[in-house]
Design an enzyme around this catalytic site. Structure first.
Site, short mmCIF file in Angstrom:
data_model
loop_
_atom_site.label_atom_id
_atom_site.label_comp_id
_atom_site.label_asym_id
_atom_site.label_seq_id
_atom_site.Cartn_x
_atom_site.Cartn_y
_atom_site.Cartn_z
CE LYS A 227 -4.35 -1.86 1.64
NZ LYS A 227 -5.29 -2.04 2.75
NE ARG A 261 -7.33 -8.06 0.85
CZ ARG A 261 -6.85 -7.31 -0.15
NH1 ARG A 261 -5.85 -6.48 0.06
NH2 ARG A 261 -7.39 -7.38 -1.35
C1 8Y4 Z 1 -1.01 -0.94 -3.78
C2 8Y4 Z 1 -1.41 -2.18 -3.39
C3 8Y4 Z 1 -1.86 0.11 -3.57
C4 8Y4 Z 1 -2.63 -2.38 -2.80
C5 8Y4 Z 1 -3.10 -0.10 -3.01
C6 8Y4 Z 1 -3.49 -1.34 -2.64
C7 8Y4 Z 1 -7.94 -4.40 2.36
C8 8Y4 Z 1 -8.98 -5.21 1.91
C9 8Y4 Z 1 -8.12 -4.14 0.24
C10 8Y4 Z 1 -7.62 -4.40 3.75
C11 8Y4 Z 1 -9.39 -6.00 4.02
C12 8Y4 Z 1 -5.37 -2.59 -1.63
C13 8Y4 Z 1 -10.04 -5.68 -0.30
C14 8Y4 Z 1 -6.75 -2.26 -1.26
N1 8Y4 Z 1 -7.40 -3.73 1.29
N2 8Y4 Z 1 -9.70 -6.01 2.72
N3 8Y4 Z 1 -9.09 -5.03 0.57
N4 8Y4 Z 1 -8.39 -5.22 4.53
N5 8Y4 Z 1 -10.09 -6.77 4.87
N6 8Y4 Z 1 -4.75 -1.48 -2.11
O1 8Y4 Z 1 -6.75 -3.69 4.24
O2 8Y4 Z 1 -4.88 -3.68 -1.52
S1 8Y4 Z 1 -7.90 -3.60 -1.39
#
Ligand code: 8Y4
Length: 297
Positions: A227, A261
């Site tokens: 993230k 996750r």
């Molecule tokens: C780079 C990589 C930039 C990933 C943004 C992202 C969570 C989640 C997501 C979380 C739960 C993501 C579906 C966002 N994050 N579910 N989901 N907890 N329970 N962004 O933190 O990975 S998606």
């Protein structure tokens, strides 16, 4: 320090606390930021999911709608078209727990029918209250996550008084609502929603203080993998965030997380196994008189 807690999923009780669980991310979106949509095809997506299982994941989290900041929503029909064939295919080949990353009743319903075990609803039934009755009736696991607003607007201008208190109170209220709808407490997990409408300092404060979220008595899920908070600290793009993501994952588990996750399952599982081994207190070496009641380790 992490506490012991039961996570009940479709009638099976899982004991969390002795070992950290890893939830592997399986994106089935055409824009999936790292896979470049390579796994859009459901056969290849299922293959990727099976690989994550072989790499040590305890749960595979399948998502068809991008929840990245600024992303546009898709229809339930399109989401079902992407997600359900992958759930069916994986279910036919493995007993691993499958969660479905959705905010929509129709998608969750179809995914549970296809064999999914857990609903990962980042809106905590804010987008579709019918998920409450679906969770109650199905006995599926349900992850409640904190988010302010919706993905399209959540990064607009996040400001918190006390982010830790606000997130905890939000999750406590969602737990109460879920209970009122007849969802067994043991089927619920909680998640501070790292990166969802939060600044870097908010995300750090939440991870440092996961213990206060663990006090809610439910398994704590943390998603920080790749993230922007990692990107902000290291000034690197998503494909160079592995080491930072692992550091954040390990800090999270020492501060109270039960389930991580992550995108990089094999690397994270190896790091987690070492951390868990160091932190484990063998029962025969613990001195009964000084052991704190109710704590796993
Ligand atoms: C780079 C990589 C930039 C990933 C943004 C992202 C969570 C989640 C997501 C979380 C739960 C993501 C579906 C966002 N994050 N579910 N989901 N907890 N329970 N962004 O933190 O990975 S998606």
């Amino acid at each position: 320090m992490r506490t012991e807690t039961v996570f009940q999923v479709k009638g099976t009780r899982h004991c969390l606390g002795a070992r950290t669980w890893v939830m592997g991310v399986l994106n089935v979106t055409p824009d999936s930021f790292f896979d470049g949509g390579r796994y859009f095809d459901s056969f290849r997506a299922a293959e990727h999911g099976l690989r994550l299982a072989a790499e040590g994941a305890d749960i595979i989290d399948i998502g068809g709608e991008s929840s990245r900041p600024g992303s546009d929503p898709i229809s339930a029909e399109e989401e079902i078209r992407r997600v359900v064939p992958v759930v069916s295919s994986m279910r036919a080949q493995t007993r691993i727990l499958i969660s479905v990353d959705t905010t929509k009743y129709e998608t969750a319903r179809a995914a549970l029918d296809a064999g999914a075990d857990i609903i990962n609803d980042i809106s905590s039934f804010g987008m579709d209250p019918r998920l409450l009755t679906l969770a109650a009736e199905s006995g599926a696991g349900f992850i409640l996550m904190h988010m302010r607003g919706v993905p399209k607007t959540m990064q607009a201008s996040p400001r918190y008084g006390d982010v830790r208190a606000e997130v905890r109170a939000f999750l406590a209220e969602k737990l109460e609502i879920a209970a009122a709808y007849g969802i067994a407490a043991e089927c619920l997990a909680v998640d501070p929603g790292i990166g969802f409408g939060k600044r870097l300092e908010d995300n750090c404060a939440l991870i440092r203080n996961l213990a206060s979220i663990a006090e809610l008595g439910r398994p704590v899920v943390v998603g920080v993998s790749r993230k922007s908070m990692i990107g902000k600290i290291l000034d690197v793009p998503p494909e160079e965030r592995l080491e930072g993501s692992i550091a954040a994952a390990i800090v999270s588990l020492t501060r109270g997380a039960h389930i991580l996750r992550v995108h990089d399952v094999q690397s994270t599982c190896r790091a987690v196994r070492v951390a868990d081994a160091i932190l484990a207190e063998p029962a025969d070496r613990a001195i009964p008189e000084t052991r704190e009641a109710g704590h796993a380790r």
